[in-house]
Design a protein around this motif. Sequence first.
Motif: not given
Length: 426
Positions: A364-385
Amino acid sequence: MIERDLFHKIVPWLDEEKIIVINGARQVGKTTLLYALKQHLEKRGEKTAYFAADQELGNPIFQDAKLFLRFAEEQYLASGEKRVYIFLDEFQYISAAGLFLKQICDRERRRIHLVVSGSSSLEIAKNSEFLTGRKISFHLSSFSFREYLRARSKMRYDFSWKQDSDISALEEFYRIYGEDLKRHFLDYVAWGGYPETATTEDPQKREAILKDIVSTYIQKDVAGFLRVENISAFNKLVALLGRGVGNLVNKTELANTLDLNIKTIDKYLDMLEGTYVFSLLRPFHSNIRKTLTKTPKVYVHDFGVLKCVLRDTEVIRAPELLEGNRVENFVFNEISRARDSADLFFYRTASGAEVDFVVRTAPTILIEVKWRAARQKTPSVMRALKEELGSDTALLVTTRDELRLDAEGTLFVPASVLPFVMMVKK
């Protein structure tokens, strides 16, 4: 002629005794693909014939399968040819098309190989009961980003990267081609992937061509062919859905805004989904019945539709001017072209936390889209799922220009590079 990815998926089926059905919206290149397949077969020495069914409405051979079989026998098989490949473009215009094709297939499947195209999954579905076990279906979209690059870029893009490979190869690819990819990405999400607009250079001509494609498709083919009663409300619905790509579809709100009942809204949504204008993405839930009853999100098949229905005249010259929901739509289109749409969902908790895409494959692949210029981190909802689904679940975050693999195993990849990434089990 721009090489289509689908061509190579269809070729191995040409020798099978099945009807090949190619479905997709108008003007996405179905006729061109049929001719490419026809040319491929002729190079092999095969006998072929092509008919545009929407231009043969008065031809008796398309009104009676017996007449068609006699015609094919006399014109293509009388000289002792072992078989003929017959291409039927826009076959849904044939009266009782499913029964018509079934009779031909059942009588002469070894000698008459049928390759047909259609622009409406709704009309194709009406005929599917006759074709059960007799057909193999393929969907042709407008140009994917990789196909668009073949049409627009001077660079050659044959690269693919598997998730279990060394990330340095992907990093080098992005360092070399990143600027070219970014430039064409902005152009693609502005204009869309209709082949004729993609292969036209002059912006004014591109816009005129695009307006003609979209207006003819929505007003004539969709509203006219499917006999929409309230054209004004239908067109307003298209505009409302266009403004709301990436958002939940509130049918009650749409009904109130357009002064229509829910039943009519459902009918129009079915039409727009069934004729490949919009896609409705269902939410992921462990209970499949709940999945089918929850509110969907809406995405457009081609950005050219947005440019027309929203009367978008802005030129997107920099990533910061691009709206995140359009990037999310791009990601949806690329995933749905690469994977079975039945395996694609979004995830939303009761509190409103979301994972943009859940791809139910192995893994299973979980994909999140982020378009801010700031450095990203793994969203907590992805970790939980991921914890709920299992440790082999893959995590991917699409970004504006950040590319890295973090310690948790989350891959951060620029949206323009996503089509080159193959997510596989480690």
